[in-house]
Design a protein around this motif. Structure first.
Motif, short mmCIF file in Angstrom:
data_model
loop_
_atom_site.label_atom_id
_atom_site.label_comp_id
_atom_site.label_asym_id
_atom_site.label_seq_id
_atom_site.Cartn_x
_atom_site.Cartn_y
_atom_site.Cartn_z
N ARG A 6 -43.97 20.38 27.24
CA ARG A 6 -42.90 19.42 27.03
C ARG A 6 -43.46 18.09 26.51
NH1 ARG A 6 -37.79 17.88 30.94
NH2 ARG A 6 -36.64 17.09 29.16
N HIS A 52 -44.71 18.38 22.84
CA HIS A 52 -43.78 19.00 21.87
C HIS A 52 -44.39 20.31 21.35
CE1 HIS A 52 -40.51 19.43 19.15
NE2 HIS A 52 -41.09 18.98 18.07
N LEU A 84 -43.18 23.15 21.50
CA LEU A 84 -42.18 24.18 21.19
C LEU A 84 -41.07 23.58 20.33
CD1 LEU A 84 -39.78 24.68 24.22
CD2 LEU A 84 -41.63 23.03 24.25
N GLN A 85 -40.53 24.41 19.48
CA GLN A 85 -39.35 24.00 18.71
C GLN A 85 -38.19 24.92 19.07
OE1 GLN A 85 -40.25 23.20 14.53
NE2 GLN A 85 -42.10 22.11 15.10
N CYS A 86 -38.17 26.13 18.48
CA CYS A 86 -37.06 27.03 18.84
C CYS A 86 -37.23 27.60 20.23
CB CYS A 86 -36.94 28.16 17.82
SG CYS A 86 -38.14 29.48 18.00
N CYS A 103 -42.79 28.22 14.34
CA CYS A 103 -42.19 26.89 14.15
C CYS A 103 -43.19 25.75 14.15
CB CYS A 103 -41.20 26.59 15.26
SG CYS A 103 -39.81 27.71 15.37
N THR A 104 -44.14 25.79 15.09
CA THR A 104 -44.88 24.56 15.40
C THR A 104 -46.12 24.32 14.57
OG1 THR A 104 -46.29 25.65 17.02
CG2 THR A 104 -44.20 24.74 17.83
N ASN A 153 -49.53 21.41 18.17
CA ASN A 153 -49.04 20.89 19.44
C ASN A 153 -49.19 21.89 20.58
OD1 ASN A 153 -48.44 18.53 18.17
ND2 ASN A 153 -46.24 18.92 18.00
N GLU A 160 -38.97 12.95 24.97
CA GLU A 160 -39.11 14.37 25.29
C GLU A 160 -37.78 15.06 25.05
OE1 GLU A 160 -40.79 14.91 29.16
OE2 GLU A 160 -42.72 14.06 28.54
N ARG A 161 -37.85 16.34 24.73
CA ARG A 161 -36.63 17.01 24.27
C ARG A 161 -35.74 17.49 25.41
NH1 ARG A 161 -36.93 21.42 19.96
NH2 ARG A 161 -37.73 22.56 21.74
N ARG A 162 -34.46 17.31 25.20
CA ARG A 162 -33.43 17.79 26.11
C ARG A 162 -33.48 19.32 26.23
NH1 ARG A 162 -28.14 15.92 26.36
NH2 ARG A 162 -28.97 13.86 26.02
N ASP A 174 -35.89 21.33 26.15
CA ASP A 174 -37.07 21.97 26.72
C ASP A 174 -36.91 22.45 28.15
OD1 ASP A 174 -38.17 21.55 24.31
OD2 ASP A 174 -39.59 20.00 24.91
N GLN A 178 -31.49 29.54 19.03
CA GLN A 178 -31.86 30.58 18.09
C GLN A 178 -33.35 30.46 17.82
OE1 GLN A 178 -29.07 31.92 15.01
NE2 GLN A 178 -28.10 29.93 15.17
N GLN A 236 -31.80 25.96 14.80
CA GLN A 236 -32.63 27.04 15.33
C GLN A 236 -33.99 26.49 15.71
OE1 GLN A 236 -32.93 27.48 11.52
NE2 GLN A 236 -30.83 26.86 11.59
N GLY A 237 -34.00 25.37 16.41
CA GLY A 237 -35.27 24.79 16.84
C GLY A 237 -35.48 23.37 16.35
N SER A 240 -34.18 20.57 17.25
CA SER A 240 -34.08 19.50 18.25
C SER A 240 -32.83 18.64 18.12
CB SER A 240 -35.32 18.57 18.19
OG SER A 240 -36.51 19.27 18.03
N ILE A 299 -42.30 12.47 17.11
CA ILE A 299 -42.99 13.71 17.46
C ILE A 299 -42.24 14.92 16.91
CG2 ILE A 299 -41.99 14.11 19.75
CD1 ILE A 299 -44.84 14.71 20.74
N VAL A 300 -40.92 14.79 16.81
CA VAL A 300 -40.12 15.88 16.24
C VAL A 300 -40.38 15.98 14.73
CG1 VAL A 300 -37.75 16.59 15.70
CG2 VAL A 300 -38.36 15.91 18.03
N GLY A 328 -43.70 17.46 14.14
CA GLY A 328 -43.66 18.90 14.41
C GLY A 328 -43.07 19.67 13.24
N GLN A 329 -42.04 19.10 12.62
CA GLN A 329 -41.44 19.75 11.45
C GLN A 329 -42.46 19.85 10.32
OE1 GLN A 329 -38.18 21.01 10.71
NE2 GLN A 329 -37.99 20.99 12.91
#
Ligand code: FES
Ligand code: FES
Lengths: 177, 802
Positions: free
Chosen positions: A110, A113, A115-117, A156-157, A161, B15-17, B19, B261, B513-514, B516, B684-685, B688-689
């Motif tokens: 967490r 980050h 994880l994405q999907c 995805c990642t 990360n 931080e992501r909701r 997760d 997804q 589908q990921g 965020s 951070i998002v 990550g992309q």
């Protein structure tokens, strides 16, 4: 639509034989009668309704279906449920504490980050939990971590990360010892 | 309402909701949806690449206990509409062939579904599918697009006059004489040029298959009609199409994209045949029916893109300034029958995007797309543009070598510098500072230092190299482009609702589908209203509760949907301000006089005049008396956002590699990017992309390749033969930033979702060729397999006289 004929009573009933299995899953004893060809991954997902264990390939490559079987991380899509008779199994649902607080590995994913999907995530978490339980002082070099993670695929990642999450997991687990 | 909350939520690595549920095994993916009494579908797929179906015998399959029924294409074609319907057809001319989701008389690719079995569980359904007996009469097979375009090629569709499904010119204009005039001008520039590079480039069939496969779960109810849970990036389009195909009223169709997804990357954007079969079977049987795609099915039928050839010519002056470009592209679209994209929309957009980022003023760009006996091309991230990017970025490096120039300098010299810039193919480059981003990247990799190191390394028999590439891809797609391209609206839309407790719900009709959305979109709304992101919920994907939009495609989230959130928030804030003005008698005050912060709405001219945000919401929603003149009660607003022209997001990328000249193996030593993403909502998002996108590009460039044999048999339908990069195969990617806020977006955001994989193969191949420059190696095909590289080294050695 073409339908089966003259055996109406059988419609919807598989003729697969049923065999009893029992195992301990997440600390609870479970007993079921299942077809001998039911995959362990399906047993966990459908019979036990523990849908946190995912299926990405069903041929042993992606690692999504990783659970801990008798203390060793393994791919539940490569075993039949009956082969796990008597086994002790841990799935992603057992990793957080009963009060809901995250395990250090989950916490690290967490924070970093990792994880994405999230589809690959339970598999990664189970692999790493198992690895760090067996190797409390792991080699934290980039190459060593990437080697450990190479049995699980993430689309995805880009993994960076997840590598960071591995490092952070080791740190958190050391801290909590 | 959270007391005394902070503001300034935009720009934080929250931080992501998502997760909390995803990390603990409580995700809600399609295969996790549980309904009782559910049946399972298994598709019977063609074992031939092209054949007439002489007979299908279902008897043995129906004998298997647990089988509930079976349906063939012939039967299905009498019960539902064919898939050639307006909502699934782009608005420009091409050969759109009618088809049914199960083959009727003929199969056109290995893996085409021709019957479906319904059974009690998937084991029985698979047994029964294997027991279906089919007599085929094999027909001639064509698996190579170039061959397919020849006059004497066997035809995929015998009633077509050629295998060309689509072909066009992207330059000069729409009329033949305009095009001819442009071509002649380009030819004249080629004739005068100091140097001309001519090269063919080929990219292999590959894509970005997500780790979660496709699936559908359809439920039929006599009172409500059809509810279908689908893996999809565009639930609203699916709904319209399903209604038309099944001849239902749209009131009877609800599509739900699952909350979670497992990746999409474009692969879940088309309208696939399997969906409608599952829905039809549920209706017919009156029972829930489910299909979960196997990995083999997936790799046989979808995730196949990038299959293009480009004959590229670049005319330049001695300093490496591009004078003109000529390109003849060929797209191998497979069977060309797939809703929304029909296989050719990707290569078509690839040709449009070819000159992007560079200030090229003259070009002659044409494309021909051929049908072949392969699975239909379906989209993958960097939609159609990875092949053209590879060709151009490699071509420019070859040009630099010809001219004896440093490639980074040559590329810099050609970047777009004045905005807005409209490319030769009509792509509107809104704004940015590409040169600044480029310089920052080049500085970050210490090019002079690397050149010195390279010299030293070569002296000791080691071969290291550096390669550059860039990309400028859509940040969302305006209606201006999407309506002609896909016959769908491009606008971003959300419905925003504030409840009497001051909690905000955002409903979006897209289906991430990921990406965020639950986190970043909450940040945007919280920032606007000065409340905490935990007080904002984001719901998406259910056509029953969300406004119609075209889906999570083309980096629309941070660009279009976020812009719609900003606009909805502005409208609701203005309404709340009007209530304040009315309730407090602030004659002459305007919405600008109020600030929303710390969970309160404050009159800036007199700080004593303030209301708790939740209290004001309650007054407006629940206290519906004494309204301001002409004002409605309630706090709900649906906002549409449309950018006038495309917004563009720029990326510059550099790879450093070391090549082992004995084996052809290479190692990526370093990979760096510099991004112009404008305003960053969650760093951070965004990072990550970028990392994920770059590694997808690496995996495509290094390992992935769908192979068919000469009979059209698919040879790579599992993860052992279709190999994805693992953590051990790729390096860390260093992401740099050089932001210039986007002026057409209310928050200045540029979205990164689409374009990151595109430049990667060019950067990697350029680095390899730079390392191997002493051997004169120029790679022009993908994937970058060691055998291929070794062969080029050996050819180079032979050419150099050993
Ligand atoms: S699902 Fe078991 S390894 Fe992929
Ligand atoms: S987070 Fe999506 S596959 Fe790993």
């Amino acid at each position: 639509m073409a339908r089966p004929t003259a055996r109406k009573e059988l419609i919807g009933q598989s003729s697969d034989p049923r065999v009893p299995v029992s195992m301990t899953v997440n600390g609870e004893r479970v007993e079921r009668e299942v077809s001998p060809r039911m995959l362990l991954s399906d047993f966990i997902r459908h019979e036990l309704r523990l849908t946190g264990t995912h299926v990405g390939c069903e041929h042993g490559v992606c690692g999504c279906c990783t659970v801990i079987i008798d203390g060793k991380a393994g791919r539940s899509c490569l075993a039949f449920a009956v082969q796990a008779d008597g086994a002790d199994i841990r799935t992603i649902e057992s990793v957080a504490a009963p009060d809901g607080s995250l395990h250090p590995v989950q916490q690290a994913f967490r924070e970093c980050h990792g994880l994405q999907c999230g589809y690959c995530t339970p598999g990664f978490v189970m692999s790493i939990v198992d690895y760090l339980e067996d190797n409390p002082d792991p080699d934290l070099s980039e190459d060593a971590i990437r080697e450990v993670l190479s049995g699980n695929l993430c689309r995805c990642t880009g993994y960076k990360n997840i590598v960071a999450a591995f490092r952070r997991s080791a740190e958190l687990m050391r801290g909590s010892r | 309402m959270s007391a005394a909350v902070e503001t300034g939520w935009i720009g934080r690595s929250l931080e992501r909701r998502e997760d909390a549920r995803l990390l603990t095994g409580r995700g809600e993916y399609l295969a996790d949806v549980r309904v009782s009494d559910c049946l399972h579908v298994c598709f019977v797929r063609s074992s031939h690449a092209h054949a007439r179906i002489k007979d299908i015998r279902l008897d043995a399959a129906l004998e298997i206990p647990g089988v509930v029924g079976a349906i063939t294409g012939a039967e299905l074609s009498r019960e539902i509409q064919g898939q050639k319907i307006p909502v699934l057809i782009p608005a420009f001319p091409a050969k759109y062939r009618q088809y049914w989701p199960l083959a009727v008389d003929e199969v056109y690719w290995h893996g085409e579904p021709l019957a479906a079995i319904v059974a009690k569980d998937k084991y029985v359904a698979e047994d029964a599918a294997a027991a279906v007996e089919i007599d085929y009469e094999p027909l001639p097979v064509v698996t190579d697009a170039e061959v397919a375009l020849r006059e004497d090629s066997p035809r995929v569709y015998d009633d077509w006059d050629s295998n060309e499904i689509f072909g066009t010119s992207y330059t000069g204009g729409f009329e033949a004489d305009q095009i001819a005039k442009n071509d002649a001008e380009v030819e004249a520039l080629f004739a005068q040029a100091d140097v001309v590079l001519r090269q063919r480039f080929r990219t292999q069939r590959c894509g970005v298959c997500p780790i979660e496969t496709r699936g559908a779960l359809a439920i039929w109810s006599e009172t409500d009609g059809l509810t279908v849970h689908l893996t999809t990036q565009r639930p609203h389009i699916e709904r319209l199409a399903l209604a038309d195909l099944l001849e239902l009223s749209t009131a009877e169709v609800r599509v739900v994209a699952p909350r979670d997804q497992g990746g999409g990357f474009g692969v879940k954007a088309p309208f696939y045949r399997e969906h409608v079969v599952v829905c039809h079977l549920a209706r017919k049987l009156g029972r829930p029916v489910r299909w979960i795609e196997t990995r083999e099915e997936h790799l046989m039928t979808v995730s196949q893109e990038r299959d293009q050839i480009h004959d590229l010519e670049i005319a330049a002056d001695r300093e490496g300034r591009i004078l003109a470009l000529r390109n003849r592209g060929i797209g191998d679209v497979g069977d060309g029958r797939q809703g929304v994209y029909w296989g050719f929309v990707m290569p078509s957009l690839g040709s449009v995007m070819l000159p992007n980022a560079y200030g090229i003023r003259h070009a002659d760009i044409k494309l021909r797309c051929a049908v072949t006996n392969k699975a239909c091309m379906s989209p993958s991230r960097s939609f159609g543009a990875l092949p053209t990017r590879f060709a151009l970025e490699r071509g420019l490096d070859m040009l630099a070598r010809k001219l004896g120039l440093e490639t980074a300098a040559l590329k810099r010299r050609n970047l777009v510098t004045e905005f807005p810039f409209i490319s030769v193919t009509g792509v509107h480059h809104d704004s940015g500072n590409y040169v600044k981003a480029w310089d920052k990247l080049v500085e970050s990799v210490d090019l002079p230092g690397f050149r010195a190191l390279q010299e030293e390394a070569r002296a000791s028999g080691r071969y290291i190299g550096i390669g550059f590439a860039c990309g400028a891809e859509f940040s969302g797609i305006p209606s201006d482009v999407l309506v002609p391209l896909e016959n769908q609206p491009g606008y971003g839309v959300v419905t925003m609702r504030i409840d009497p407790r001051g909690k905000i719900a955002i409903h979006e009709g897209d289906a991430p589908q990921g990406q965020s959305h639950e986190t970043t979109m909450a940040q945007v709304a919280a920032d606007a209203f000065g409340i905490h992101p935990d007080d904002v919920s984001v719901r998406h994907g259910d056509t029953g509760t969300t406004p119609l939009s075209s889906g999570t495609i083309g980096a629309r989230g941070a660009s279009y949907t976020v812009a719609a959130i900003a606009e909805a928030a502005a409208a609701l804030k203005a309404k709340m301000a009007r209530y304040m003005i009315h309730d407090h008698g602030l004659e002459g005050a305007t919405a600008d006089d109020f600030s929303f912060r710390g969970g309160a709405v404050i009159y800036e001219k007199d700080g004593n005049i303030r209301r708790e945000f939740a209290a004001l919401a309650d007054r407006i929603v629940m206290g519906s008396i004494n309204l301001p003149a002409g004002e409605d009660p309630g706090l709900e607003h649906t906002a549409y956002f449309e950018a006038p022209k495309p917004m563009i997001c720029f990326t510059a990328q550099a790879a450093k590699v070391e090549v082992d000249i004995e084996t052809g193996q290479f190692t990526i030593l370093d990979y760096a990017t510099c991004e112009d993403v404008g305003t960053v909502i969650n760093p951070i998002v965004v990072e990550g992309q970028v990392q994920g996108g770059v590694v997808q590009g690496m995996s495509n460039a290094m390992f992935e390749e769908f192979l068919y044999d000469e009979n059209g048999q698919q040879l790579t339908a599992d993860f052992e033969n279709y190999r994805l990069a693992s953590a051990a195969d790729v390096p860390n990617v260093t992401v740099g930033h050089s932001p210039t806020p986007c002026p057409d977006h209310p928050l200045g955001v540029r979205a990164v979702g689409e374009g990151r994989p595109g430049p990667v193969p060019g950067a990697l191949a350029n680095a390899i060729c730079d390392a191997l420059a002493p051997f004169g190696v120029e790679s022009t095909t993908l994937p970058l397999k060691p055998e291929m590289i070794l062969a080029l080294i050996e050819a180079g050695r032979a050419g150099n006289g050993g």
